[in-house]
Design a protein around this motif. Sequence first.
Motif, PDB file in Angstrom:
ATOM      1  N   TYR A  22      33.914  98.125  90.836  1.00  0.00           N
ATOM      2  CA  TYR A  22      33.251  97.365  89.861  1.00  0.00           C
ATOM      3  C   TYR A  22      32.777  98.443  88.845  1.00  0.00           C
ATOM      4  N   SER A 151      26.221  93.504  78.459  1.00  0.00           N
ATOM      5  CA  SER A 151      26.888  92.313  79.178  1.00  0.00           C
ATOM      6  C   SER A 151      26.377  92.601  80.452  1.00  0.00           C
ATOM      7  N   GLU A 152      26.557  91.395  81.555  1.00  0.00           N
ATOM      8  CA  GLU A 152      26.300  91.422  83.010  1.00  0.00           C
ATOM      9  C   GLU A 152      27.099  90.675  83.841  1.00  0.00           C
ATOM     10  N   GLN A 153      27.424  91.019  85.010  1.00  0.00           N
ATOM     11  CA  GLN A 153      28.123  90.591  86.064  1.00  0.00           C
ATOM     12  C   GLN A 153      27.539  90.264  87.245  1.00  0.00           C
ATOM     13  N   GLN A 154      27.850  89.385  88.238  1.00  0.00           N
ATOM     14  CA  GLN A 154      27.435  89.045  89.325  1.00  0.00           C
ATOM     15  C   GLN A 154      28.321  89.425  90.311  1.00  0.00           C
ATOM     16  N   ARG A 155      28.236  90.251  91.451  1.00  0.00           N
ATOM     17  CA  ARG A 155      29.385  90.598  92.481  1.00  0.00           C
ATOM     18  C   ARG A 155      28.739  90.425  93.874  1.00  0.00           C
ATOM     19  N   PRO A 175      32.973  85.699  91.434  1.00  0.00           N
ATOM     20  CA  PRO A 175      32.803  85.415  89.999  1.00  0.00           C
ATOM     21  C   PRO A 175      32.545  84.172  89.327  1.00  0.00           C
ATOM     22  N   ARG A 180      28.376  82.649  91.936  1.00  0.00           N
ATOM     23  CA  ARG A 180      27.667  83.984  91.414  1.00  0.00           C
ATOM     24  C   ARG A 180      26.135  83.683  91.342  1.00  0.00           C
ATOM     25  N   THR A 183      25.270  85.696  94.484  1.00  0.00           N
ATOM     26  CA  THR A 183      25.696  86.993  94.919  1.00  0.00           C
ATOM     27  C   THR A 183      24.368  88.052  95.084  1.00  0.00           C
ATOM     28  N   ARG A 186      23.761  92.544  90.866  1.00  0.00           N
ATOM     29  CA  ARG A 186      23.873  92.331  89.552  1.00  0.00           C
ATOM     30  C   ARG A 186      24.393  93.734  88.827  1.00  0.00           C
ATOM     31  N   ASN A 349      32.359  88.377  79.889  1.00  0.00           N
ATOM     32  CA  ASN A 349      30.689  88.536  79.976  1.00  0.00           C
ATOM     33  C   ASN A 349      29.963  88.869  78.789  1.00  0.00           C
ATOM     34  N   LYS A 437      38.091  90.285  85.817  1.00  0.00           N
ATOM     35  CA  LYS A 437      36.902  89.455  86.486  1.00  0.00           C
ATOM     36  C   LYS A 437      37.263  89.547  88.098  1.00  0.00           C
TER      37      LYS A 437
END
Length: 439
Positions: A22, A151-155, A175, A180, A183, A186, A349, A437
Amino acid sequence: MFFAKDNGYPMKKYFYRLLAKYLAFYIRSSDEVTEVSPKNKWLLQYLGHPLAHSITHLPLAQDQLLAKKTAYVVLNGNLHYERDIQAFLTNLQQLCTAQTRVMVCYYNALWRPLTHLATRWGFRSHLPEQNWFSASDLKNFGLLADYEIVSEQQRILCPIYIPLVSYLLNRWLAPLPLFRWFTLVRIAVLRPLQANRWAQPSVSVVVAARNEAGNIENIVKRLPKMGDHDELILVEGNSGDDTWEEIKRVQATYKGKVNIKIAQQPGKGKGDAVRKGFALATQDILMILDADLTVSPEDLPKFYQAIVHNKGEFINGSRLVYPMENKAMRFFNLLGNKAFAKAFSFLLNQRFKDTLCGTKVISRHNYLRLAQHRSFFGDFDPFGDFDLLFGSARLGLKIVEIPVSYKARTYGKTNIKRWSQGFLLLKMVWFAARKIKFI
Protein backbone atom coordinates in the motif's frame (compact mmCIF):
# COMPACT_ATOMS: atom_id res chain seq x y z
CA MET A 1 2.39 -2.34 16.36
CA PHE A 2 1.06 -5.75 15.34
CA PHE A 3 3.14 -8.93 15.39
CA ALA A 4 6.16 -7.44 17.11
CA LYS A 5 7.53 -10.79 18.31
CA ASP A 6 9.44 -13.17 16.06
CA ASN A 7 7.20 -16.13 16.93
CA GLY A 8 4.49 -14.48 14.82
CA TYR A 9 6.72 -14.61 11.74
CA PRO A 10 4.34 -16.20 9.17
CA MET A 11 1.55 -13.75 10.03
CA LYS A 12 4.00 -10.89 10.35
CA LYS A 13 5.32 -11.64 6.87
CA TYR A 14 1.86 -11.43 5.33
CA PHE A 15 0.83 -8.31 7.24
CA TYR A 16 3.93 -6.27 6.48
CA ARG A 17 3.97 -7.31 2.85
CA LEU A 18 0.46 -5.93 2.55
CA LEU A 19 1.37 -2.71 4.32
CA ALA A 20 4.48 -2.27 2.17
CA LYS A 21 2.41 -2.77 -0.99
CA TYR A 22 0.00 0.00 0.00
CA LEU A 23 2.85 2.40 0.80
CA ALA A 24 4.64 1.53 -2.45
CA PHE A 25 1.79 3.13 -4.40
CA TYR A 26 3.11 6.52 -3.24
CA ILE A 27 6.79 5.83 -2.69
CA ARG A 28 9.00 5.91 -5.79
CA SER A 29 12.26 4.04 -6.17
CA SER A 30 14.16 7.24 -7.01
CA ASP A 31 13.24 9.08 -3.78
CA GLU A 32 14.67 8.72 -0.29
CA VAL A 33 12.54 7.11 2.43
CA THR A 34 13.08 7.48 6.18
CA GLU A 35 11.27 5.36 8.76
CA VAL A 36 11.32 7.03 12.17
CA SER A 37 11.71 4.97 15.36
CA PRO A 38 10.73 1.62 13.86
CA LYS A 39 9.56 -1.02 16.32
CA ASN A 40 10.91 -3.77 14.04
CA LYS A 41 12.68 -4.23 10.69
CA TRP A 42 9.85 -5.79 8.76
CA LEU A 43 8.24 -2.85 6.97
CA LEU A 44 11.42 -1.53 5.35
CA GLN A 45 12.48 -5.07 4.52
CA TYR A 46 9.31 -5.77 2.54
CA LEU A 47 9.21 -2.30 1.05
CA GLY A 48 12.50 -3.30 -0.62
CA HIS A 49 13.38 0.31 -1.38
CA PRO A 50 16.99 1.03 -2.45
CA LEU A 51 17.05 4.43 -0.68
CA ALA A 52 15.23 3.45 2.52
CA HIS A 53 16.74 3.80 5.98
CA SER A 54 15.64 4.41 9.55
CA ILE A 55 16.45 6.82 12.34
CA THR A 56 15.85 6.05 15.98
CA HIS A 57 15.11 9.38 17.58
CA LEU A 58 14.14 13.02 17.18
CA PRO A 59 15.04 15.87 17.36
CA LEU A 60 18.17 15.70 15.22
CA ALA A 61 21.44 17.36 16.10
CA GLN A 62 22.12 20.64 14.30
CA ASP A 63 24.85 19.16 12.07
CA GLN A 64 22.45 16.44 10.81
CA LEU A 65 19.63 18.67 9.61
CA LEU A 66 20.58 19.32 5.99
CA ALA A 67 21.79 15.77 5.39
CA LYS A 68 18.55 14.20 6.66
CA LYS A 69 15.95 15.95 4.48
CA THR A 70 13.91 13.20 2.83
CA ALA A 71 11.14 12.71 0.26
CA TYR A 72 9.05 10.33 2.37
CA VAL A 73 8.79 9.82 6.12
CA VAL A 74 7.13 6.61 7.32
CA LEU A 75 5.51 6.35 10.75
CA ASN A 76 4.34 2.81 11.42
CA GLY A 77 2.26 2.95 14.58
CA ASN A 78 4.63 5.43 16.25
CA LEU A 79 1.95 7.86 17.26
CA HIS A 80 0.25 5.23 19.43
CA TYR A 81 3.29 5.26 21.74
CA GLU A 82 4.13 8.97 21.85
CA ARG A 83 3.31 10.81 25.04
CA ASP A 84 3.27 14.13 23.16
CA ILE A 85 2.13 13.65 19.55
CA GLN A 86 2.14 17.37 18.81
CA ALA A 87 5.77 17.75 19.89
CA PHE A 88 6.78 14.63 17.95
CA LEU A 89 5.20 15.90 14.72
CA THR A 90 6.73 19.33 15.26
CA ASN A 91 10.20 17.79 15.61
CA LEU A 92 9.51 15.72 12.50
CA GLN A 93 9.52 18.93 10.46
CA GLN A 94 13.33 18.71 10.69
CA LEU A 95 13.21 15.93 8.09
CA CYS A 96 10.84 17.72 5.75
CA THR A 97 10.79 20.07 2.83
CA ALA A 98 7.57 21.42 1.30
CA GLN A 99 7.60 18.41 -1.06
CA THR A 100 8.07 15.76 1.66
CA ARG A 101 5.14 13.44 2.34
CA VAL A 102 4.65 11.89 5.78
CA MET A 103 3.00 8.46 5.63
CA VAL A 104 1.23 7.81 8.93
CA CYS A 105 0.09 4.23 9.53
CA TYR A 106 -2.17 3.98 12.55
CA TYR A 107 -4.78 1.55 13.82
CA ASN A 108 -8.52 1.44 14.19
CA ALA A 109 -9.66 1.61 17.82
CA LEU A 110 -12.32 -1.02 17.04
CA TRP A 111 -9.47 -3.55 16.95
CA ARG A 112 -8.24 -2.67 20.42
CA PRO A 113 -9.75 -5.78 22.10
CA LEU A 114 -8.12 -8.02 19.49
CA THR A 115 -4.70 -6.48 20.14
CA HIS A 116 -5.04 -7.43 23.79
CA LEU A 117 -5.90 -10.99 22.78
CA ALA A 118 -2.93 -11.10 20.40
CA THR A 119 -0.67 -10.01 23.26
CA ARG A 120 -2.15 -12.61 25.64
CA TRP A 121 -1.69 -15.40 23.07
CA GLY A 122 1.92 -14.40 22.37
CA PHE A 123 1.53 -13.12 18.82
CA ARG A 124 2.82 -9.69 19.81
CA SER A 125 5.02 -8.38 22.59
CA HIS A 126 3.75 -6.27 25.45
CA LEU A 127 3.87 -2.71 24.15
CA PRO A 128 2.83 0.36 26.10
CA GLU A 129 0.04 1.72 23.87
CA GLN A 130 -0.84 5.14 25.16
CA ASN A 131 -3.04 6.52 22.42
CA TRP A 132 -5.99 5.35 20.37
CA PHE A 133 -7.03 8.24 18.19
CA SER A 134 -9.37 8.98 15.30
CA ALA A 135 -8.89 10.60 11.90
CA SER A 136 -10.24 13.86 13.31
CA ASP A 137 -7.69 13.67 16.15
CA LEU A 138 -4.89 13.21 13.63
CA LYS A 139 -6.18 16.15 11.59
CA ASN A 140 -6.11 18.30 14.73
CA PHE A 141 -2.57 17.20 15.68
CA GLY A 142 -1.50 17.97 12.12
CA LEU A 143 -3.01 21.44 12.30
CA LEU A 144 -1.18 22.17 15.54
CA ALA A 145 2.16 20.96 14.14
CA ASP A 146 1.76 22.58 10.67
CA TYR A 147 0.70 19.61 8.55
CA GLU A 148 -2.32 18.99 6.36
CA ILE A 149 -3.89 15.61 5.62
CA VAL A 150 -3.88 15.19 1.84
CA SER A 151 -5.65 11.84 1.69
CA GLU A 152 -6.45 8.83 3.83
CA GLN A 153 -7.29 5.24 3.06
CA GLN A 154 -8.48 2.28 5.11
CA ARG A 155 -6.88 -1.13 4.63
CA ILE A 156 -6.75 -4.75 5.88
CA LEU A 157 -9.76 -6.60 7.16
CA CYS A 158 -7.81 -9.81 7.75
CA PRO A 159 -4.20 -9.35 9.02
CA ILE A 160 -3.40 -13.08 8.85
CA TYR A 161 -3.06 -15.20 5.74
CA ILE A 162 -6.02 -17.46 4.96
CA PRO A 163 -5.95 -18.73 1.36
CA LEU A 164 -8.52 -16.98 -0.85
CA VAL A 165 -10.33 -15.46 2.16
CA SER A 166 -7.57 -12.94 2.89
CA TYR A 167 -7.38 -12.01 -0.80
CA LEU A 168 -11.12 -11.44 -1.05
CA LEU A 169 -11.37 -9.45 2.17
CA ASN A 170 -8.26 -7.30 1.81
CA ARG A 171 -8.23 -6.55 -1.90
CA TRP A 172 -11.90 -6.34 -2.86
CA LEU A 173 -13.97 -5.67 0.25
CA ALA A 174 -11.75 -3.56 2.53
CA PRO A 175 -11.81 -0.45 0.26
CA LEU A 176 -15.61 -0.45 -0.03
CA PRO A 177 -17.96 1.77 1.98
CA LEU A 178 -19.20 0.12 5.20
CA PHE A 179 -16.46 -2.56 5.12
CA ARG A 180 -13.72 0.06 5.44
CA TRP A 181 -15.15 1.18 8.80
CA PHE A 182 -13.93 -2.13 10.21
CA THR A 183 -10.45 -2.22 8.66
CA LEU A 184 -7.40 -2.48 10.88
CA VAL A 185 -5.04 0.04 9.30
CA ARG A 186 -5.45 3.70 8.37
CA ILE A 187 -2.83 5.23 6.07
CA ALA A 188 -2.82 9.02 6.06
CA VAL A 189 -0.69 11.15 3.74
CA LEU A 190 0.40 14.42 5.36
CA ARG A 191 2.13 17.36 3.74
CA PRO A 192 4.14 19.90 5.75
CA LEU A 193 2.70 23.39 5.50
CA GLN A 194 5.94 25.08 4.51
CA ALA A 195 5.82 28.12 2.23
CA ASN A 196 6.78 27.81 -1.43
CA ARG A 197 10.04 29.61 -2.12
CA TRP A 198 8.65 31.56 -5.05
CA ALA A 199 9.08 35.28 -5.60
CA GLN A 200 6.42 36.31 -8.11
CA PRO A 201 6.74 33.19 -10.30
CA SER A 202 5.83 33.29 -13.97
CA VAL A 203 3.53 30.92 -15.84
CA SER A 204 3.47 28.88 -19.01
CA VAL A 205 -0.10 28.71 -20.35
CA VAL A 206 -0.61 25.80 -22.74
CA VAL A 207 -3.52 25.87 -25.19
CA ALA A 208 -4.27 22.80 -27.31
CA ALA A 209 -6.13 24.02 -30.41
CA ARG A 210 -7.96 21.87 -32.95
CA ASN A 211 -10.34 23.64 -35.37
CA GLU A 212 -10.27 26.80 -33.22
CA ALA A 213 -9.13 29.43 -35.72
CA GLY A 214 -11.79 31.92 -34.61
CA ASN A 215 -10.64 31.83 -30.95
CA ILE A 216 -6.86 32.18 -31.25
CA GLU A 217 -6.56 35.97 -31.26
CA ASN A 218 -9.11 36.32 -28.45
CA ILE A 219 -6.97 34.02 -26.30
CA VAL A 220 -3.97 36.30 -26.76
CA LYS A 221 -5.96 39.48 -26.16
CA ARG A 222 -7.70 38.23 -23.03
CA LEU A 223 -4.83 36.38 -21.34
CA PRO A 224 -4.07 38.19 -18.04
CA LYS A 225 -0.57 38.95 -16.86
CA MET A 226 0.46 36.97 -13.78
CA GLY A 227 4.27 36.89 -13.66
CA ASP A 228 6.99 38.99 -15.24
CA HIS A 229 7.99 36.35 -17.80
CA ASP A 230 4.72 34.62 -18.70
CA GLU A 231 4.58 32.63 -21.92
CA LEU A 232 1.68 31.41 -24.05
CA ILE A 233 2.21 28.09 -25.82
CA LEU A 234 -0.19 27.36 -28.68
CA VAL A 235 -0.18 23.75 -29.87
CA GLU A 236 -2.16 22.94 -33.01
CA GLY A 237 -3.40 19.43 -33.58
CA ASN A 238 -4.75 17.94 -36.82
CA SER A 239 -7.15 20.78 -37.63
CA GLY A 240 -9.45 20.79 -40.64
CA ASP A 241 -9.59 24.60 -40.76
CA ASP A 242 -6.85 27.27 -40.86
CA THR A 243 -6.01 27.12 -37.14
CA TRP A 244 -2.28 26.64 -37.79
CA GLU A 245 -2.13 29.58 -40.18
CA GLU A 246 -3.98 31.73 -37.64
CA ILE A 247 -1.57 30.71 -34.89
CA LYS A 248 1.41 31.76 -37.01
CA ARG A 249 -0.27 35.06 -37.92
CA VAL A 250 -1.07 35.89 -34.30
CA GLN A 251 2.47 35.07 -33.17
CA ALA A 252 3.86 37.48 -35.76
CA THR A 253 1.27 40.17 -34.96
CA TYR A 254 1.96 40.18 -31.20
CA LYS A 255 5.71 39.67 -31.37
CA GLY A 256 7.36 41.83 -28.73
CA LYS A 257 4.11 42.24 -26.79
CA VAL A 258 3.29 38.67 -25.78
CA ASN A 259 5.80 35.80 -25.52
CA ILE A 260 4.14 33.22 -27.77
CA LYS A 261 5.60 29.81 -28.59
CA ILE A 262 3.93 27.65 -31.22
CA ALA A 263 4.07 24.00 -32.21
CA GLN A 264 2.16 21.24 -33.95
CA GLN A 265 1.55 18.11 -31.94
CA PRO A 266 3.20 14.90 -33.16
CA GLY A 267 0.28 12.61 -32.32
CA LYS A 268 -3.45 12.83 -31.66
CA GLY A 269 -5.62 13.85 -28.74
CA LYS A 270 -5.56 16.73 -26.30
CA GLY A 271 -3.29 14.87 -23.90
CA ASP A 272 -0.59 14.52 -26.54
CA ALA A 273 -0.87 18.24 -27.37
CA VAL A 274 -0.63 19.25 -23.70
CA ARG A 275 2.46 17.10 -23.18
CA LYS A 276 4.04 18.74 -26.23
CA GLY A 277 3.26 22.16 -24.75
CA PHE A 278 4.60 21.27 -21.33
CA ALA A 279 7.82 20.03 -22.94
CA LEU A 280 8.29 23.53 -24.40
CA ALA A 281 7.44 25.32 -21.15
CA THR A 282 10.18 27.06 -19.16
CA GLN A 283 8.33 28.80 -16.30
CA ASP A 284 7.66 27.68 -12.72
CA ILE A 285 3.90 27.16 -13.07
CA LEU A 286 2.15 25.23 -15.85
CA MET A 287 -1.44 26.02 -16.81
CA ILE A 288 -3.87 24.45 -19.27
CA LEU A 289 -6.52 26.62 -20.90
CA ASP A 290 -9.06 25.21 -23.36
CA ALA A 291 -9.03 26.91 -26.75
CA ASP A 292 -12.84 27.05 -26.95
CA LEU A 293 -12.85 29.78 -24.23
CA THR A 294 -15.74 28.12 -22.39
CA VAL A 295 -13.66 28.86 -19.29
CA SER A 296 -12.58 32.49 -19.28
CA PRO A 297 -8.85 33.30 -19.39
CA GLU A 298 -9.70 36.00 -16.85
CA ASP A 299 -10.21 33.23 -14.26
CA LEU A 300 -6.59 32.08 -14.44
CA PRO A 301 -5.32 34.49 -11.72
CA LYS A 302 -7.51 32.62 -9.21
CA PHE A 303 -5.58 29.45 -10.03
CA TYR A 304 -2.30 31.36 -9.88
CA GLN A 305 -3.01 32.75 -6.41
CA ALA A 306 -4.08 29.32 -5.12
CA ILE A 307 -0.84 27.59 -6.09
CA VAL A 308 1.46 30.51 -5.21
CA HIS A 309 -0.05 30.80 -1.72
CA ASN A 310 0.16 27.02 -1.19
CA LYS A 311 -3.59 26.39 -0.99
CA GLY A 312 -2.95 23.35 -3.16
CA GLU A 313 -0.34 21.74 -5.39
CA PHE A 314 -2.61 20.65 -8.21
CA ILE A 315 -5.41 23.11 -8.95
CA ASN A 316 -8.41 21.79 -10.86
CA GLY A 317 -11.28 23.81 -12.28
CA SER A 318 -14.88 22.94 -11.44
CA ARG A 319 -17.69 23.91 -13.83
CA LEU A 320 -20.45 22.36 -11.72
CA VAL A 321 -20.89 24.99 -9.00
CA TYR A 322 -21.98 28.19 -10.74
CA PRO A 323 -24.91 28.29 -13.20
CA MET A 324 -23.86 27.50 -16.77
CA GLU A 325 -24.77 29.44 -19.86
CA ASN A 326 -27.52 27.90 -21.96
CA LYS A 327 -26.19 25.04 -24.16
CA ALA A 328 -22.77 25.16 -22.51
CA MET A 329 -23.03 21.46 -21.52
CA ARG A 330 -25.46 18.87 -22.80
CA PHE A 331 -27.57 16.90 -20.31
CA PHE A 332 -25.82 13.53 -20.71
CA ASN A 333 -22.41 15.22 -20.56
CA LEU A 334 -23.48 16.78 -17.26
CA LEU A 335 -24.55 13.40 -15.87
CA GLY A 336 -21.29 11.85 -17.02
CA ASN A 337 -19.23 14.59 -15.39
CA LYS A 338 -21.01 14.14 -12.08
CA ALA A 339 -20.63 10.34 -12.21
CA PHE A 340 -16.92 10.44 -13.01
CA ALA A 341 -16.35 13.00 -10.24
CA LYS A 342 -17.92 10.60 -7.73
CA ALA A 343 -15.87 7.70 -9.06
CA PHE A 344 -12.57 9.56 -8.83
CA SER A 345 -13.34 10.95 -5.38
CA PHE A 346 -13.66 7.31 -4.27
CA LEU A 347 -10.58 6.11 -6.13
CA LEU A 348 -8.18 8.91 -5.22
CA ASN A 349 -9.33 9.57 -1.63
CA GLN A 350 -9.71 13.28 -2.36
CA ARG A 351 -12.91 15.15 -3.11
CA PHE A 352 -13.72 16.06 -6.72
CA LYS A 353 -16.73 17.83 -8.15
CA ASP A 354 -15.54 17.99 -11.77
CA THR A 355 -12.65 15.87 -13.10
CA LEU A 356 -13.13 16.80 -16.76
CA CYS A 357 -12.72 20.57 -16.60
CA GLY A 358 -9.90 21.46 -18.98
CA THR A 359 -8.40 24.18 -16.76
CA LYS A 360 -5.66 22.64 -14.63
CA VAL A 361 -2.54 24.02 -12.93
CA ILE A 362 0.57 22.34 -11.52
CA SER A 363 4.12 23.44 -10.78
CA ARG A 364 6.69 22.52 -13.40
CA HIS A 365 8.74 20.75 -10.72
CA ASN A 366 5.86 18.44 -9.78
CA TYR A 367 4.91 17.86 -13.40
CA LEU A 368 8.42 16.63 -14.19
CA ARG A 369 8.23 14.26 -11.22
CA LEU A 370 4.85 13.04 -12.42
CA ALA A 371 6.07 12.53 -16.00
CA GLN A 372 9.11 10.57 -14.82
CA HIS A 373 6.84 7.79 -13.54
CA ARG A 374 4.02 8.05 -16.08
CA SER A 375 4.49 4.41 -17.10
CA PHE A 376 2.91 3.28 -13.79
CA PHE A 377 -0.55 4.08 -15.16
CA GLY A 378 0.27 3.57 -18.83
CA ASP A 379 -0.02 6.02 -21.69
CA PHE A 380 -3.54 5.57 -23.02
CA ASP A 381 -5.26 8.76 -21.82
CA PRO A 382 -6.06 10.83 -24.94
CA PHE A 383 -7.54 13.65 -22.84
CA GLY A 384 -4.61 14.31 -20.51
CA ASP A 385 -6.89 15.02 -17.53
CA PHE A 386 -6.48 11.65 -15.86
CA ASP A 387 -2.79 11.38 -16.55
CA LEU A 388 -2.45 14.51 -14.40
CA LEU A 389 -5.04 13.50 -11.78
CA PHE A 390 -3.69 9.98 -11.29
CA GLY A 391 -0.11 11.18 -11.24
CA SER A 392 -0.85 13.98 -8.76
CA ALA A 393 -2.66 11.56 -6.44
CA ARG A 394 0.27 9.15 -6.55
CA LEU A 395 2.66 12.00 -5.70
CA GLY A 396 0.46 12.78 -2.70
CA LEU A 397 -0.19 16.30 -3.96
CA LYS A 398 -2.89 18.40 -2.36
CA ILE A 399 -5.62 18.76 -5.00
CA VAL A 400 -7.87 21.82 -4.78
CA GLU A 401 -10.81 22.75 -7.01
CA ILE A 402 -11.66 26.30 -8.04
CA PRO A 403 -15.24 26.93 -9.24
CA VAL A 404 -15.42 28.65 -12.62
CA SER A 405 -18.28 29.90 -14.78
CA TYR A 406 -18.82 27.69 -17.82
CA LYS A 407 -19.82 29.47 -21.00
CA ALA A 408 -21.24 28.36 -24.34
CA ARG A 409 -19.00 28.31 -27.40
CA THR A 410 -19.03 31.37 -29.62
CA TYR A 411 -17.02 29.73 -32.43
CA GLY A 412 -16.77 26.24 -33.90
CA LYS A 413 -18.06 22.87 -32.73
CA THR A 414 -17.10 20.70 -29.80
CA ASN A 415 -14.39 18.09 -30.33
CA ILE A 416 -15.97 15.82 -27.72
CA LYS A 417 -17.45 12.50 -28.88
CA ARG A 418 -19.47 11.81 -25.77
CA TRP A 419 -20.44 8.15 -26.29
CA SER A 420 -17.20 6.68 -27.62
CA GLN A 421 -15.12 8.80 -25.24
CA GLY A 422 -17.49 7.97 -22.39
CA PHE A 423 -16.79 4.25 -22.84
CA LEU A 424 -13.07 4.98 -22.90
CA LEU A 425 -13.44 6.91 -19.63
CA LEU A 426 -15.19 3.90 -18.05
CA LYS A 427 -12.30 1.71 -19.15
CA MET A 428 -9.87 4.14 -17.55
CA VAL A 429 -11.84 4.16 -14.30
CA TRP A 430 -11.68 0.37 -14.10
CA PHE A 431 -7.96 0.39 -14.91
CA ALA A 432 -7.31 3.02 -12.24
CA ALA A 433 -9.39 1.10 -9.69
CA ARG A 434 -7.10 -1.92 -10.01
CA LYS A 435 -3.99 0.24 -9.81
CA ILE A 436 -5.05 2.50 -6.96
CA LYS A 437 -7.92 1.16 -4.88
CA PHE A 438 -8.14 -2.61 -5.26
CA ILE A 439 -4.51 -3.64 -4.82
